[in-house]
Design a protein around this motif. Sequence first.
Motif, PDB file in Angstrom:
ATOM      1  N   ILE A  71      41.298  80.554  43.215  1.00 16.70           N
ATOM      2  CA  ILE A  71      40.875  81.106  42.042  1.00 16.70           C
ATOM      3  C   ILE A  71      39.401  81.624  42.552  1.00 16.70           C
ATOM      4  CG2 ILE A  71      40.460  81.417  39.806  1.00 16.70           C
ATOM      5  CD1 ILE A  71      42.276  79.062  39.405  1.00 16.70           C
ATOM      6  N   VAL A  72      38.560  80.750  42.772  1.00 17.13           N
ATOM      7  CA  VAL A  72      37.195  80.914  43.149  1.00 17.13           C
ATOM      8  C   VAL A  72      36.903  79.921  44.227  1.00 17.13           C
ATOM      9  CG1 VAL A  72      34.786  80.732  42.224  1.00 17.13           C
ATOM     10  CG2 VAL A  72      36.422  81.172  40.615  1.00 17.13           C
ATOM     11  N   ASP A  73      36.002  80.349  45.235  1.00 17.99           N
ATOM     12  CA  ASP A  73      35.813  79.607  46.241  1.00 17.99           C
ATOM     13  C   ASP A  73      34.593  78.666  46.008  1.00 17.99           C
ATOM     14  OD1 ASP A  73      34.638  78.204  48.832  1.00 17.99           O
ATOM     15  OD2 ASP A  73      34.486  80.231  49.904  1.00 17.99           O
ATOM     16  N   LEU A  77      30.309  79.099  44.942  1.00 15.75           N
ATOM     17  CA  LEU A  77      29.878  79.263  43.440  1.00 15.75           C
ATOM     18  C   LEU A  77      28.492  78.607  43.060  1.00 15.75           C
ATOM     19  CD1 LEU A  77      31.250  80.105  40.870  1.00 15.75           C
ATOM     20  CD2 LEU A  77      32.418  78.004  40.673  1.00 15.75           C
ATOM     21  N   GLU A  78      27.561  79.225  42.479  1.00 12.99           N
ATOM     22  CA  GLU A  78      26.380  78.514  42.038  1.00 12.99           C
ATOM     23  C   GLU A  78      26.730  78.249  40.535  1.00 12.99           C
ATOM     24  OE1 GLU A  78      22.887  81.028  42.257  1.00 12.99           O
ATOM     25  OE2 GLU A  78      23.395  81.684  44.243  1.00 12.99           O
ATOM     26  N   ALA A 116      38.828  81.500  35.660  1.00 11.82           N
ATOM     27  CA  ALA A 116      38.434  82.979  36.022  1.00 11.82           C
ATOM     28  C   ALA A 116      37.079  83.286  34.981  1.00 11.82           C
ATOM     29  CB  ALA A 116      39.397  83.789  35.915  1.00 11.82           C
ATOM     30  N   GLY A 117      37.385  83.137  33.626  1.00 17.42           N
ATOM     31  CA  GLY A 117      36.453  83.691  32.642  1.00 17.42           C
ATOM     32  C   GLY A 117      35.062  83.023  32.746  1.00 17.42           C
ATOM     33  N   ALA A 118      35.047  81.761  33.301  1.00 17.53           N
ATOM     34  CA  ALA A 118      33.683  81.025  33.152  1.00 17.53           C
ATOM     35  C   ALA A 118      33.143  81.637  34.632  1.00 17.53           C
ATOM     36  CB  ALA A 118      33.967  79.631  33.142  1.00 17.53           C
ATOM     37  N   ALA A 119      33.840  81.778  35.584  1.00 15.59           N
ATOM     38  CA  ALA A 119      33.179  82.039  36.847  1.00 15.59           C
ATOM     39  C   ALA A 119      32.762  83.628  36.774  1.00 15.59           C
ATOM     40  CB  ALA A 119      34.405  82.154  37.854  1.00 15.59           C
ATOM     41  N   ILE A 120      33.177  84.521  36.104  1.00 15.98           N
ATOM     42  CA  ILE A 120      32.952  85.850  35.902  1.00 15.98           C
ATOM     43  C   ILE A 120      31.644  85.974  35.062  1.00 15.98           C
ATOM     44  CG2 ILE A 120      33.529  88.032  34.867  1.00 15.98           C
ATOM     45  CD1 ILE A 120      36.435  87.259  35.601  1.00 15.98           C
ATOM     46  N   GLY A 126      32.931  89.990  41.226  1.00 18.77           N
ATOM     47  CA  GLY A 126      32.896  89.862  42.759  1.00 18.77           C
ATOM     48  C   GLY A 126      33.221  88.258  43.068  1.00 18.77           C
ATOM     49  N   ILE A 127      33.086  87.286  42.165  1.00 14.75           N
ATOM     50  CA  ILE A 127      33.192  85.972  42.634  1.00 14.75           C
ATOM     51  C   ILE A 127      34.734  85.603  42.694  1.00 14.75           C
ATOM     52  CG2 ILE A 127      33.229  84.883  40.130  1.00 14.75           C
ATOM     53  CD1 ILE A 127      31.345  83.443  43.202  1.00 14.75           C
ATOM     54  N   LEU A 128      35.539  86.317  42.127  1.00 13.18           N
ATOM     55  CA  LEU A 128      36.888  85.748  42.171  1.00 13.18           C
ATOM     56  C   LEU A 128      37.417  85.839  43.566  1.00 13.18           C
ATOM     57  CD1 LEU A 128      38.541  87.083  38.884  1.00 13.18           C
ATOM     58  CD2 LEU A 128      37.658  84.863  39.446  1.00 13.18           C
TER      59      LEU A 128
END
Length: 332
Positions: A71-73, A77-78, A116-120, A126-128
Amino acid sequence: MDTILFLTILVIIFALAFDFINGFHDTANAIATSVSTRALTPRTAVYMAAIMNFIGALTFTGVAKTISKDIVDPFMLENGSLVILAALIAGIAWNLITWYYGIPSSSSHALIGSIAGAAISAAGFGILNWGGFLKILEALIFSPFIALIVGFLMMSIFKVVLKNRNLFKANKRIRYLQIGTAALQAFTHGTNDAQKAMGIMTMALIAGGLQTGDDIQLWVRVSAAAAMGLGTSIGGYKIIKTVGTKIMKIRPVNGAAADLSSAGIIFGATLLHLPVSTTHVISSAIMGVGTAQRVRGVNWGVAKRIVMTWIITLPVSATLAAIVYQLLALIF
């Protein structure tokens, strides 16, 4: 205490809490048919499911690795620990809301939407990892339709096999078979759903700099399996009532057909390292079985309510997680 370490510990606590809630929320789906046909008493079914979930959770790790990196690397991820914590808080909140109202929503959708929502919210679209994210979405979207078809075909086969049999005697024998199918159902649930929390915990360890690879550590596997088993032992009788009685009137032959159909699909997804919603799969298999039995025998009003919950879970949990992340960012 270092802030990152503190957040990592919080994430692990919330991940285990998510798995615990998943245990009494989603596992209820796995044993609903066997309880509704009286093949098992609720207490016996719950304890059996707890044991089988624990065993299933310890058996595989492929789905956990998919969650931890597709989902996210986590290496890119900061504020990764904060993102994951926000996702867990949102996922738990949605699970509790739907559990309170007895709606069998998808913990998988809630968790994946929340990540996904928290990462965005933290780093933009672009983080996805779009390739992995879309692969997961495809599995979540197509598995219920496959379950519907397989459930229909499985029940059609049962009807042919039992065509010239005494229905009362056949149902009595199949009720014993259901003990085995319910155990299988709970085992496959553990092989897929418990791994999602393992993946989240691994993401947190990587984001916190406490792990360099994506291997799932033994203590992570055991603690997640134990949390789900404990949650299962508490039971989820509201969900059992909805899935086991309100979709259609379930007889032992219907329950066995639904259990075999959904267990096969969930286990197949586990072997492909794909997270699927056990809620979607089990409910859809019951609908397929009911359609093969008699289309009007399915309570399509309840089915519509369940499907609507499926549809809104992903965007609602994503939005909720995005808001929670911004609030946490202000604090930390």
